[in-house]
Design an enzyme around this catalytic site. Structure first.
Site, PDB file in Angstrom:
ATOM      1  N   HIS A 299      17.994 -72.419  19.644  1.00 23.06           N
ATOM      2  CA  HIS A 299      18.098 -70.983  19.353  1.00 23.06           C
ATOM      3  C   HIS A 299      19.524 -70.628  18.914  1.00 23.06           C
ATOM      4  O   HIS A 299      20.235 -69.903  19.592  1.00 23.06           O
ATOM      5  CB  HIS A 299      17.702 -70.099  20.542  1.00 23.06           C
ATOM      6  CG  HIS A 299      16.368 -70.418  21.128  1.00 23.06           C
ATOM      7  ND1 HIS A 299      15.224 -70.470  20.363  1.00 23.06           N
ATOM      8  CD2 HIS A 299      15.988 -70.712  22.396  1.00 23.06           C
ATOM      9  CE1 HIS A 299      14.201 -70.782  21.150  1.00 23.06           C
ATOM     10  NE2 HIS A 299      14.631 -70.945  22.374  1.00 23.06           N
TER      11      HIS A 299
ATOM     12  N   HIS B 202      21.080 -75.571  31.021  1.00 20.16           N
ATOM     13  CA  HIS B 202      20.088 -74.573  30.620  1.00 20.16           C
ATOM     14  C   HIS B 202      20.651 -73.602  29.584  1.00 20.16           C
ATOM     15  O   HIS B 202      20.037 -73.355  28.556  1.00 20.16           O
ATOM     16  CB  HIS B 202      19.547 -73.785  31.820  1.00 20.16           C
ATOM     17  CG  HIS B 202      18.526 -72.772  31.401  1.00 20.16           C
ATOM     18  ND1 HIS B 202      18.857 -71.497  30.992  1.00 20.16           N
ATOM     19  CD2 HIS B 202      17.185 -72.888  31.236  1.00 20.16           C
ATOM     20  CE1 HIS B 202      17.753 -70.863  30.627  1.00 20.16           C
ATOM     21  NE2 HIS B 202      16.728 -71.677  30.762  1.00 20.16           N
TER      22      HIS B 202
ATOM     23  N   TYR C  93      13.208 -77.910  33.626  1.00 17.43           N
ATOM     24  CA  TYR C  93      14.083 -77.293  34.634  1.00 17.43           C
ATOM     25  C   TYR C  93      13.392 -76.908  35.939  1.00 17.43           C
ATOM     26  O   TYR C  93      14.032 -76.382  36.845  1.00 17.43           O
ATOM     27  CB  TYR C  93      14.821 -76.082  34.044  1.00 17.43           C
ATOM     28  CG  TYR C  93      13.950 -75.001  33.431  1.00 17.43           C
ATOM     29  CD1 TYR C  93      13.394 -73.997  34.208  1.00 17.43           C
ATOM     30  CD2 TYR C  93      13.702 -74.985  32.061  1.00 17.43           C
ATOM     31  CE1 TYR C  93      12.617 -73.004  33.647  1.00 17.43           C
ATOM     32  CE2 TYR C  93      12.923 -73.996  31.479  1.00 17.43           C
ATOM     33  CZ  TYR C  93      12.380 -73.000  32.280  1.00 17.43           C
ATOM     34  OH  TYR C  93      11.604 -72.025  31.721  1.00 17.43           O
TER      35      TYR C  93
ATOM     36  N   HIS D 291      20.296 -74.108  25.567  1.00 16.47           N
ATOM     37  CA  HIS D 291      19.897 -72.865  24.908  1.00 16.47           C
ATOM     38  C   HIS D 291      21.176 -72.108  24.562  1.00 16.47           C
ATOM     39  O   HIS D 291      21.979 -71.833  25.462  1.00 16.47           O
ATOM     40  CB  HIS D 291      19.094 -71.977  25.862  1.00 16.47           C
ATOM     41  CG  HIS D 291      17.741 -72.507  26.240  1.00 16.47           C
ATOM     42  ND1 HIS D 291      17.409 -72.827  27.522  1.00 16.47           N
ATOM     43  CD2 HIS D 291      16.632 -72.747  25.497  1.00 16.47           C
ATOM     44  CE1 HIS D 291      16.138 -73.238  27.570  1.00 16.47           C
ATOM     45  NE2 HIS D 291      15.646 -73.205  26.347  1.00 16.47           N
TER      46      HIS D 291
ATOM     47  N   HIS E 197      12.241 -79.372  20.979  1.00 18.53           N
ATOM     48  CA  HIS E 197      12.346 -78.425  22.102  1.00 18.53           C
ATOM     49  C   HIS E 197      10.969 -78.005  22.586  1.00 18.53           C
ATOM     50  O   HIS E 197      10.216 -77.369  21.859  1.00 18.53           O
ATOM     51  CB  HIS E 197      13.148 -77.182  21.679  1.00 18.53           C
ATOM     52  CG  HIS E 197      13.533 -76.298  22.835  1.00 18.53           C
ATOM     53  ND1 HIS E 197      14.381 -76.718  23.830  1.00 18.53           N
ATOM     54  CD2 HIS E 197      13.173 -75.036  23.172  1.00 18.53           C
ATOM     55  CE1 HIS E 197      14.542 -75.748  24.719  1.00 18.53           C
ATOM     56  NE2 HIS E 197      13.811 -74.710  24.343  1.00 18.53           N
TER      57      HIS E 197
ATOM     58  N   ASP F 113       8.869 -75.219  21.511  1.00 21.23           N
ATOM     59  CA  ASP F 113       9.374 -74.361  22.583  1.00 21.23           C
ATOM     60  C   ASP F 113       8.287 -73.906  23.559  1.00 21.23           C
ATOM     61  O   ASP F 113       7.869 -74.660  24.411  1.00 21.23           O
ATOM     62  CB  ASP F 113      10.127 -73.174  21.963  1.00 21.23           C
ATOM     63  CG  ASP F 113      10.957 -72.407  22.980  1.00 21.23           C
ATOM     64  OD1 ASP F 113      10.902 -72.742  24.173  1.00 21.23           O
ATOM     65  OD2 ASP F 113      11.676 -71.456  22.589  1.00 21.23           O
TER      66      ASP F 113
ATOM     67  N   ARG G 150      24.368 -68.837  30.474  1.00 22.59           N
ATOM     68  CA  ARG G 150      23.966 -67.972  31.587  1.00 22.59           C
ATOM     69  C   ARG G 150      23.858 -68.755  32.890  1.00 22.59           C
ATOM     70  O   ARG G 150      24.151 -68.252  33.968  1.00 22.59           O
ATOM     71  CB  ARG G 150      22.561 -67.384  31.322  1.00 22.59           C
ATOM     72  CG  ARG G 150      22.493 -66.239  30.371  1.00 22.59           C
ATOM     73  CD  ARG G 150      21.049 -65.749  30.252  1.00 22.59           C
ATOM     74  NE  ARG G 150      20.294 -66.449  29.240  1.00 22.59           N
ATOM     75  CZ  ARG G 150      19.045 -66.882  29.387  1.00 22.59           C
ATOM     76  NH1 ARG G 150      18.406 -66.727  30.527  1.00 22.59           N
ATOM     77  NH2 ARG G 150      18.438 -67.486  28.397  1.00 22.59           N
TER      78      ARG G 150
HETATM   79 ZN   LIG Z   1      13.620 -73.160  25.628  1.00 24.94          ZN
END
Ligand SMILES: [Zn+2]
Length: 448
Positions: free
Chosen positions: A265, A202, A118, A228, A56, A316, A205
């Site tokens: 996560h 993504h 993204y 995520h 990631h 990350d 959300r």
């Molecule tokens: Zn991330």
């Protein structure tokens, strides 16, 4: 290089002497011999570990390193600062930054990276002439430094359950699943021996449950898919309020829980979430240095592994680029939450750094036939490492102990520099010019 000999190596958490690998034309391991003598023509190395699979990364977050601590706040406050960098990126500037970050990864022992990508469009959402201008830039950056890349082109449609994208999120959106699928499909022409085109949603959300189900149905089964999951309690609360389900529950209902899925996560989970993720055999990607930096919390790694999930690690936000600090963070988190040492065995930690990460990238990993010939040679006689047992070297080494990095059987970095002599610090200095202006975070305040 068509063959490599290591005086000793770490294999599945065990030290072995005389590891000899033959490498095929695609840079994959064609044969593995243990207790072998070196032969003429072998690349001769001393202590060798399998390469680190970075499951990631957001390369551009590197621009925030060392610049956000004084601002205080929480994850959402940090996100406004991150958006402030995101609006300044252009394909050219991003290509330079990604090249520098990927170079830093290579000298630090990350041999492959899953880039969760993204930022697709112009500020405001207009298309570039090449709708994949950013994705192509990332592929060129990776190719120029020699890192193995899985480009996770990311679907990002909403600013929260039932909410349109906020203005500073306009660059991320393709409008519909179909439009995103078509743009992602066009990237497939860039695939090669070292480039894989994967996919990401993504988060719950950013993609509604029906759209998650549509992606799960439309995406070919071999494409690695990332998401995520539950980084912050607030996103679980949003999901429960909007859908009556945790993010994991939403994924289960949408039919997306499967071995090809990597959840990033896996921090705030219920027992039912853990059972569902483990039962489906997903990869759970932990990013311990980032999760600590952003105050996210400590996810249940031991429980996930016991339930059947595969553990992997990621850098990350790239505030830290060092696979062994992620290894340490994973085990440290377990110790801090349990009061016990050795919650993950040295072999499990090594597996998370290597084959677990490669699995998330859509590839076999480790010293097995068919896996990429991606290796690191480590200095085990330095100030940090001397005296350590090789199986426990993951708890003492750092990225600065990497002597050589090999990707696809080819030396790509040596003694802190790329093999062509370029210095990652110099590349970073050049790339960060213009991207680290003082934050004007008011622009994005209230975007949570
Ligand atoms: Zn991330």
């Amino acid at each position: 290089v068509t063959s490599v000999h290591a005086r000793r190596a770490l294999l599945g958490g065990t030290e072995v002497d005389g590891l000899r690998l033959e490498v095929d034309g695609a840079g994959r391991i064609a044969s593995v011999a243990l207790g072998a003598a070196a032969r003429e023509g072998d690349l001769r190395l001393d202590t060798v570990l399998y390469g680190s699979g970075n499951a990631h990364s957001h390369a551009f977050h590197r621009a925030l390193r060392g610049r956000t601590h004084g601002q205080g706040g929480d994850f959402w406050r940090w996100r406004t600062l991150m958006y402030d960098v995101a609006v300044r990126l252009e394909p050219d500037s991003y290509e330079l930054l990604a090249e520098a970050v990927f170079a830093e990864m290579l000298v630090s022992g990350w041999t492959a990276v899953a880039e969760f990508h993204y930022v697709h469009h112009r500020v405001g959402g207009g298309r570039y002439q090449d709708p994949n201008a950013f994705g192509s830039a990332l592929v060129r950056a990776a190719t120029r430094v020699g890192i193995r890349l899985t480009l996770l082109d990311t679907c990002y449609l909403t600013g929260g359950p039932g909410r349109p994208l906020a203005p500073e999120q306009s660059r991320f959106g393709d409008g519909t699943v179909q439009a995103w699928l078509e743009r992602r499909q066009a990237l497939e022409t860039l695939a090669s021996d070292t480039i894989t085109v994967g996919a990401a949603l993504h988060s719950v959300r950013a993609v509604a449950p029906d759209d998650i189900a549509a992606v799960a149905a439309a995406l070919p089964g071999e494409v690695p898919l990332h998401l995520h999951l539950s980084e912050q309690p607030a996103e679980n609360e949003q999901s429960l309020a909007a859908y009556g389900r945790t993010p994991t529950g939403v994924l289960a209902d949408a039919g997306v829980l499967a071995p090809r899925l990597s959840v990033v996560h896996a921090t705030h989970l219920t027992d039912e979430d853990i059972a569902a993720l483990g039962g489906a055999g997903v990869t759970a990607v932990f990013c311990p240095t980032t999760e600590a930096d952003l105050g996210d919390g400590i996810g249940p790694a031991r429980e996930l592994a016991d339930a059947g999930a595969v553990l992997a690690l990621g850098s990350d936000q790239n505030a830290v680029v060092d696979p062994w600090l992620e290894v340490r963070g994973l085990e440290s988190g377990e110790r801090l939450r349990s009061g016990r040492r050795g919650r993950l065995t040295p072999g499990e930690l090594e597996q998370a750094r290597t084959a677990g990460g490669y699995r998330a990238l859509g590839s076999p990993g480790g010293f097995v036939v068919g896996a990429p010939a991606d290796l690191v040679e480590l200095d085990t006689a330095g100030v940090r490492t001397t005296g350590s047992l090789l199986p426990e070297i993951g708890l003492t080494a750092t990225g600065t102990d990497v002597l050589r990095t090999i990707v696809g059987g080819r030396i790509v970095a040596e003694a802190g520099r790329l093999v062509d002599g370029r210095d990652p610090a110099g590349l970073l200095r050049r790339a960060l010019t213009g991207l680290t202006a003082p934050p004007t975070a008011a622009l994005a305040e209230g975007a949570r």
